[in-house]
Scaffold this motif. Structure first.
Motif, PDB file in Angstrom:
ATOM      1  N   PRO A   4       0.876  -1.398  -0.175  1.00 52.28           N
ATOM      2  CA  PRO A   4      -0.053  -0.115  -0.272  1.00 52.28           C
ATOM      3  C   PRO A   4       0.220   1.291  -0.525  1.00 52.28           C
ATOM      4  CG  PRO A   4      -1.089  -1.657   1.416  1.00 52.28           C
ATOM      5  CD  PRO A   4       0.563  -1.874   1.240  1.00 52.28           C
ATOM      6  N   ILE A   5       0.398   2.472  -0.345  1.00 53.05           N
ATOM      7  CA  ILE A   5       1.392   3.560  -0.511  1.00 53.05           C
ATOM      8  C   ILE A   5       0.357   4.319   0.258  1.00 53.05           C
ATOM      9  CG2 ILE A   5       1.341   5.548  -2.220  1.00 53.05           C
ATOM     10  CD1 ILE A   5       1.405   3.499  -4.479  1.00 53.05           C
ATOM     11  N   VAL A   6       1.660   5.831   1.361  1.00 51.91           N
ATOM     12  CA  VAL A   6       1.205   6.315   1.832  1.00 51.91           C
ATOM     13  C   VAL A   6       1.843   7.497   1.584  1.00 51.91           C
ATOM     14  CG1 VAL A   6       1.348   7.377   4.374  1.00 51.91           C
ATOM     15  CG2 VAL A   6       0.890   4.780   3.989  1.00 51.91           C
ATOM     16  N   ALA A   7       1.228   8.635   1.549  1.00 50.84           N
ATOM     17  CA  ALA A   7       1.902   9.933   0.377  1.00 50.84           C
ATOM     18  C   ALA A   7       1.889  10.776   2.192  1.00 50.84           C
ATOM     19  CB  ALA A   7       0.797  10.267  -0.370  1.00 50.84           C
ATOM     20  N   PHE A  20      10.072  11.181   6.538  1.00 48.61           N
ATOM     21  CA  PHE A  20      10.083  10.388   5.866  1.00 48.61           C
ATOM     22  C   PHE A  20      11.463   9.360   5.704  1.00 48.61           C
ATOM     23  CE2 PHE A  20      12.193   9.563   1.387  1.00 48.61           C
ATOM     24  CZ  PHE A  20      11.617   8.407   0.183  1.00 48.61           C
ATOM     25  N   ASN A  21      12.345  10.110   6.077  1.00 44.96           N
ATOM     26  CA  ASN A  21      14.091   9.310   6.139  1.00 44.96           C
ATOM     27  C   ASN A  21      13.803   8.355   7.458  1.00 44.96           C
ATOM     28  OD1 ASN A  21      15.249  10.637   4.465  1.00 44.96           O
ATOM     29  ND2 ASN A  21      16.034  12.655   5.707  1.00 44.96           N
ATOM     30  N   ARG A  41       8.327  14.864  -6.038  1.00 47.67           N
ATOM     31  CA  ARG A  41       7.912  13.121  -4.790  1.00 47.67           C
ATOM     32  C   ARG A  41       9.176  12.639  -5.116  1.00 47.67           C
ATOM     33  NH1 ARG A  41       2.829  10.865  -7.674  1.00 47.67           N
ATOM     34  NH2 ARG A  41       3.556  11.618  -9.175  1.00 47.67           N
ATOM     35  N   ARG A  42       9.583  11.650  -3.373  1.00 40.69           N
ATOM     36  CA  ARG A  42      10.855  10.888  -3.464  1.00 40.69           C
ATOM     37  C   ARG A  42       9.591   9.712  -3.057  1.00 40.69           C
ATOM     38  NH1 ARG A  42      13.558  15.413  -1.431  1.00 40.69           N
ATOM     39  NH2 ARG A  42      15.452  15.570  -2.621  1.00 40.69           N
ATOM     40  N   GLU A  43      10.111   8.263  -3.036  1.00 38.80           N
ATOM     41  CA  GLU A  43       9.969   7.019  -2.633  1.00 38.80           C
ATOM     42  C   GLU A  43      10.989   6.340  -2.274  1.00 38.80           C
ATOM     43  OE1 GLU A  43       6.634   4.875  -5.713  1.00 38.80           O
ATOM     44  OE2 GLU A  43       5.804   7.553  -6.307  1.00 38.80           O
ATOM     45  N   GLY A  44      10.201   5.699  -1.232  1.00 41.97           N
ATOM     46  CA  GLY A  44      11.027   4.031  -0.697  1.00 41.97           C
ATOM     47  C   GLY A  44      10.035   3.367   0.647  1.00 41.97           C
ATOM     48  N   ASP A  45      10.331   2.481   0.643  1.00 43.44           N
ATOM     49  CA  ASP A  45      10.365   0.835   1.305  1.00 43.44           C
ATOM     50  C   ASP A  45       9.864   1.699   2.823  1.00 43.44           C
ATOM     51  OD1 ASP A  45       9.315  -0.761  -1.201  1.00 43.44           O
ATOM     52  OD2 ASP A  45      11.100  -1.033  -1.693  1.00 43.44           O
ATOM     53  N   ALA A  46       8.740   1.359   2.886  1.00 44.38           N
ATOM     54  CA  ALA A  46       9.076   2.112   4.328  1.00 44.38           C
ATOM     55  C   ALA A  46       8.750   0.528   5.554  1.00 44.38           C
ATOM     56  CB  ALA A  46       8.202   3.225   4.714  1.00 44.38           C
ATOM     57  N   SER A  47       9.207   0.720   6.878  1.00 43.78           N
ATOM     58  CA  SER A  47       8.740  -0.527   7.594  1.00 43.78           C
ATOM     59  C   SER A  47       8.170   0.344   8.540  1.00 43.78           C
ATOM     60  CB  SER A  47       9.759  -1.702   7.662  1.00 43.78           C
ATOM     61  OG  SER A  47       9.012  -2.730   8.577  1.00 43.78           O
ATOM     62  N   ILE A  55       5.952   4.227   0.585  1.00 44.37           N
ATOM     63  CA  ILE A  55       6.414   5.635   1.275  1.00 44.37           C
ATOM     64  C   ILE A  55       6.472   6.630   0.451  1.00 44.37           C
ATOM     65  CG2 ILE A  55       8.548   6.297   3.077  1.00 44.37           C
ATOM     66  CD1 ILE A  55       5.552   7.328   4.326  1.00 44.37           C
ATOM     67  N   ILE A  56       5.761   8.072   0.476  1.00 45.01           N
ATOM     68  CA  ILE A  56       6.010   9.150  -0.318  1.00 45.01           C
ATOM     69  C   ILE A  56       5.928  10.328   0.028  1.00 45.01           C
ATOM     70  CG2 ILE A  56       4.922  10.156  -2.501  1.00 45.01           C
ATOM     71  CD1 ILE A  56       3.530   7.920  -3.744  1.00 45.01           C
ATOM     72  N   ASP A  57       7.387  11.144  -0.711  1.00 49.02           N
ATOM     73  CA  ASP A  57       7.693  12.280   0.341  1.00 49.02           C
ATOM     74  C   ASP A  57       7.164  13.067  -0.891  1.00 49.02           C
ATOM     75  OD1 ASP A  57       8.534  14.781   1.562  1.00 49.02           O
ATOM     76  OD2 ASP A  57      10.681  14.348   1.630  1.00 49.02           O
ATOM     77  N   THR A  58       5.830  14.703  -0.287  1.00 48.83           N
ATOM     78  CA  THR A  58       5.418  15.298  -1.787  1.00 48.83           C
ATOM     79  C   THR A  58       6.194  16.767  -0.778  1.00 48.83           C
ATOM     80  OG1 THR A  58       4.293  15.818   0.048  1.00 48.83           O
ATOM     81  CG2 THR A  58       4.170  13.912  -1.295  1.00 48.83           C
ATOM     82  N   ALA A  59       6.857  17.583  -2.509  1.00 51.80           N
ATOM     83  CA  ALA A  59       6.993  18.627  -1.794  1.00 51.80           C
ATOM     84  C   ALA A  59       5.581  19.533  -1.327  1.00 51.80           C
ATOM     85  CB  ALA A  59       7.032  19.277  -3.488  1.00 51.80           C
ATOM     86  N   GLY A  60       5.831  20.569  -0.347  1.00 53.02           N
ATOM     87  CA  GLY A  60       5.166  21.271   0.450  1.00 53.02           C
ATOM     88  C   GLY A  60       4.499  21.760  -0.462  1.00 53.02           C
ATOM     89  N   TYR A  61       2.749  22.054  -0.052  1.00 56.10           N
ATOM     90  CA  TYR A  61       1.981  22.092  -0.827  1.00 56.10           C
ATOM     91  C   TYR A  61       1.774  24.028  -0.556  1.00 56.10           C
ATOM     92  CZ  TYR A  61      -3.207  22.036  -2.572  1.00 56.10           C
ATOM     93  OH  TYR A  61      -4.137  22.192  -2.725  1.00 56.10           O
ATOM     94  N   GLU A  62       1.810  24.777  -1.871  1.00 57.46           N
ATOM     95  CA  GLU A  62       2.013  25.782  -1.235  1.00 57.46           C
ATOM     96  C   GLU A  62       0.860  26.555  -2.525  1.00 57.46           C
ATOM     97  OE1 GLU A  62       5.762  27.862  -1.442  1.00 57.46           O
ATOM     98  OE2 GLU A  62       6.647  25.963  -2.095  1.00 57.46           O
ATOM     99  N   ASP A  63       0.244  27.854  -1.697  1.00 54.67           N
ATOM    100  CA  ASP A  63      -0.646  28.388  -2.490  1.00 54.67           C
ATOM    101  C   ASP A  63      -0.414  29.188  -3.690  1.00 54.67           C
ATOM    102  OD1 ASP A  63      -3.461  29.136  -3.427  1.00 54.67           O
ATOM    103  OD2 ASP A  63      -3.742  30.928  -1.709  1.00 54.67           O
TER     104      ASP A  63
END
Length: 450
Positions: A4-7, A20-21, A41-47, A55-63
């Motif tokens: 499963p994918i978690v963002a 994320f790290n 976006r950065r992706e990695g296998d998380a435990s 797990i997906i590390d996304t860019a900061g959400y900006e307006d």
């Protein structure tokens, strides 16, 4: 099956990359106190405490203007959330809510992706006000977290677990409609037990060289095949002799290859020569299979020429019960590689055993049984310290693996662990496949990493 994918989503500089790290266990994402360091976006296998996901590390959400760099980064983030099974919405508990946090929350409430609200930097009194403010977002109680120091990860696990397991269950339903994956079936045993002859009989052709000389097979040979329309990948292996007899370099390599084949397989058939019975080396091979977490079947070959068959069969079963107490009830079948008798039954049991090895148990059913098991046999209190198990969850299959959470559960004696493992095996019909149990005491598991 993909995980499963978690963002992770949130405005810039709330600590997304730090979390994320920590989850991937590596420093894959750049971390800096300036906003906007993460652009892609950065992706990695998380435990997380045995819970595996992507797990997906996304860019900061900006307006910002959609055509600007921050605007394009926001589109990437929105796309990541739409494709995820779970979104972790992170706020900064020390800074408190900002208008941008509220805008992100409005967007997430309209999305279909389940959301967990995470209040980062919540350690100490400085984060208390932000925790209270977070309730106004209408997303329930936030998970208090310190991504930098690893605090709050147990609470994060408890929030994530039902959503990740639901995503896995949905994927399992989709997989049920897909064609059967090949059964990876390895045949192991001492030299000259008849492994290659058995596989040739299964295939209906002389695919592998056979003969009376021990050790003809040097390499593990994989052959794709189908039994009654179901795909099988058969793996014939070199004979595994006692270590003292493994002198030649070539034979040492052959044994290493056989051990690798066990690791590759799902189900392993340990083939015995019925005219010679069970020897200590057979038990060592079986123990190795179980330690690797593979499902095991014992097959007595040359049954058509065995003498005093009933006494031999009962003797082998008794020796297995005594020598492999960690997996009582391993299937013991009789076959003849020469005549083909018993081979269909052997393959039927192999498929059934793989089903047990791959089985998942719902957390609800598992804990209903667990409560009954604790009432029937309460956990001990070593040294007067009361052990308080909280709940049990399956963290993996193939082989079935479970985690027990609670206070001081790491003090449970081996006898009580065996009681739980044997109970799980009986209650949920795991048969003799390996069942693993991990103990997770209520403490910060990332202390050494912080």
């Amino acid at each position: 099956m993909p995980h499963p994918i978690v963002a992770i989503i949130g405005r810039p500089n709330v600590g997304k990359s730090t979390l994320f790290n920590r989850l991937v266990g590596k420093r894959l994402a750049l971390v800096d106190n300036r906003p906007g360091v993460t652009r892609d976006r950065r992706e990695g296998d998380a435990s997380l405490l045995g819970l595996d996901f992507r797990i997906i590390d996304t860019a900061g959400y900006e307006d910002e203007d959609p055509d600007s760099l921050p605007g394009r980064m926001r589109r990437q983030t929105e796309s990541a959330v739409q494709g995820a099974d779970v979104a972790l919405f992170m706020i900064d508990a020390r800074t408190g809510l900002t208008p941008l946090d509220e805008e992100i929350a409005r967007w997430l409430r309209a999305a279909e992706t389940p959301v967990i609200l995470v209040a980062n930097k919540a350690e100490g009194r400085a984060g208390e006000a932000g925790m209270l403010d977070a309730l106004s977002l209408g997303m329930g109680d936030p998970v208090a977290l310190s991504a930098e120091h690893g605090e709050g990860v147990v609470e994060l696990f408890e929030a994530l677990r039902p959503l990740v397991e639901a995503a896995e269950a949905a994927a399992d339903v989709e997989d049920a409609d897909a064609p059967d994956a090949p059964l990876k079936l390895a045949v192991v045993g001492r030299p000259n037990a008849g492994k290659s002859t058995l596989i040739n009989r299964m295939l209906g052709q002389d695919r592998l060289i056979t003969g009376p000389e021990a050790g003809i097979t040097r390499d593990s040979i994989a052959t794709d095949w189908a039994w009654q329309g179901r795909p099988v990948r058969l793996i014939d292996t070199a004979g595994m002799r006692k270590r003292a007899r493994v002198q030649e370099k070539l034979e040492r390599l052959a044994v290493a290859d056989a051990l690798h084949a066990i690791d590759f397989a799902e189900v392993v058939i340990l083939l015995l020569d019925a005219t010679k019975g069970l020897e200590g080396q057979d038990l060592r091979i079986a123990d190795n299979v179980l330690k690797e977490g593979r499902a095991l079947i014992i097959a007595l070959n040359k049954w058509d020429v065995a003498e005093d068959a009933s006494r031999l069969f009962n003797g082998v079963k008794a020796a297995l019960e005594e020598g492999l107490s960690q997996a009582r009830g391993i299937p013991v079948l009789t076959v003849s590689a020469i005549t083909g008798k018993g081979i269909d039954t052997l393959l039927k049991v192999a498929f059934e055993t793989r089903d047990s090895w791959s089985r998942r148990v719902s957390t609800g059913a598992l804990n209903r049984w667990f409560e009954r098991a604790m009432e029937a046999n309460p956990p001990p209190a070593p040294g007067g310290k009361r052990i308080k198990p909280r709940y049990l969850t399956q963290i993996n299959s193939r082989p079935p693996s479970f985690a027990l959470f609670g206070t001081r559960v790491d003090l449970l004696p081996d006898s009580y662990k065996r009681y739980l493992i044997n109970g799980i095996r009986r209650e949920f019909d795991f048969g003799a496949v390996p069942v693993r149990l991990m103990l997770r005491a209520a403490k910060n598991p990332f202390d050494k990493q912080a």
